[in-house]
Design an enzyme around this catalytic site. Structure first.
Site, short mmCIF file in Angstrom:
data_model
loop_
_atom_site.label_atom_id
_atom_site.label_comp_id
_atom_site.label_asym_id
_atom_site.label_seq_id
_atom_site.Cartn_x
_atom_site.Cartn_y
_atom_site.Cartn_z
N ASP A 49 0.83 -1.20 0.04
CA ASP A 49 0.02 0.01 -0.01
C ASP A 49 1.03 1.11 -0.15
OD1 ASP A 49 -2.38 1.60 0.63
OD2 ASP A 49 -1.53 2.00 2.65
N ASP A 51 0.01 5.21 0.95
CA ASP A 51 -0.40 6.24 1.99
C ASP A 51 -0.41 5.59 3.38
OD1 ASP A 51 -0.88 8.61 0.46
OD2 ASP A 51 -2.82 7.75 -0.28
#
Ligand code: C5P
Ligand code: MG
Length: 297
Positions: A49, A51
């Site tokens: 991922d 953020d």
């Protein structure tokens, strides 16, 4: 929860005894790590991922921005619109991390958040040439130790998929800014569609939000088909939705999931321990992922 550190960890990956590390089943972690290491770097793929996983959650006590926040807070956005985007964040972020709601209950609300925010960005007629400036002027920061993480995977030809519900154009600008947009990096994200004058007119393709990464993965079968000779996966995330990022992987043999638990720690710890193999509590560094990547390659 007491994490028993085995002799194997102490010897091979001492970072796993860092105070931020929690594991529900250290024996499973050891077994999976050994299987992946034995198969070697050419059987491995990494899915991460972006953020609050590759980027920091906070710095000097202040929250760091997500891809969306970088643009929301930039000069490309009017002050009136900034207020509207901030109100959306205030309404929907607590829902994103609320443990009392099921994913099914959150789904329509997440679609609502992303849709409203993207509509506002289109209304603002954001220009392509404003993105780099927004990133340069932002407080975006990759986690400490990011250089080793990116460079080591690149050096060992391990593919790194960055799978983000953020904004792909901003994400690219961030990793370019930090000189780690290397040839082994591939990105799945929400990309902006600009008209011929370079003005934002829409977002391309199917929306990726924080809880539909499974659908996003299944739309990209081509990528996973190309990587089908790499059945071992290291997954990094910070949200429960990130656990689905590897759902498109073909012929998977082993997966090790590392989860950053940044916010609402006490409420969410048990859920994270039940879902991620290794949970990193309020850890702003890549120290543990780096030690694991080093052991595996
Ligand atoms: O890269 P990642 O998948 O983590 O990106 C999604 C994050 O972006 C979410 O965790 C969410 O909190 C944040 N977000 C935001 N503003 C929006 C939509 C999402 O900051 N308008
Ligand atoms: Mg995230």
């Amino acid at each position: 929860m007491v994490t028993v550190i085995t002799a194997f960890f102490r010897k091979m990956i001492p970072e796993l005894s860092n105070p931020s590390v929690c594991m529900k089943d250290p024996q499973r972690v050891q077994k999976v790590l050994q299987s992946i290491a034995e198969a070697g770097a050419n059987k491995l793929q990494v899915i991460s991922d972006f953020d609050m996983t590759l980027t920091r959650f906070s710095y000097n006590g202040k929250r760091c921005p997500t891809c969306h926040n970088i643009l929301d807070n930039s000069r490309a956005i009017s002050s009136e619109c900034k207020q509207k985007l901030a109100d959306l964040l205030k309404t929907y972020y607590p829902i994103e991390i609320d443990t009392s709601l099921s994913v099914e209950e959150k789904l329509p609300l997440m679609v609502e958040w992303w849709t409203k925010a993207h509509d506002l960005l289109v209304e603002q007629k954001v220009r392509k040439d404003q993105l780099a400036e927004a990133v340069h002027e932002s407080e975006a920061r990759l986690r400490d130790g990011y250089e080793f993480f990116f460079n080591h995977l690149h050096k060992h030809d391990v593919p790194l998929l960055i799978f983000s519900a953020g904004i792909g154009d901003i994400l690219e600008e961030v990793i370019r800014h930090f000189n780690v947009f290397l040839s082994n990096v591939k990105i799945f994200s929400n990309y902006m569609d600009f008209d011929e004058s370079g003005t934002l007119r829409a977002f391309k393709g199917e929306l990726i939000h924080v809880y539909n990464k499974r659908e996003g993965a299944l739309l990209n079968t081509g990528h996973f088909q190309e990587l089908r000779t790499r059945p071992n996966v290291l997954l990094l995330g910070d949200s429960i939705g990130d656990l689905n990022m590897a759902d498109g992987v073909q012929d998977m043999q082993n997966i090790l999931k590392i989860g950053f638990l940044n916010d609402k720690v006490e409420e969410r710890k048990q859920t994270y321990l039940d879902s991620y193999d290794i949970v990193l509590v309020k850890d702003e560094t890549m120290d543990v992922p780096n030690a694991i990547v080093l052991y595996l390659t």
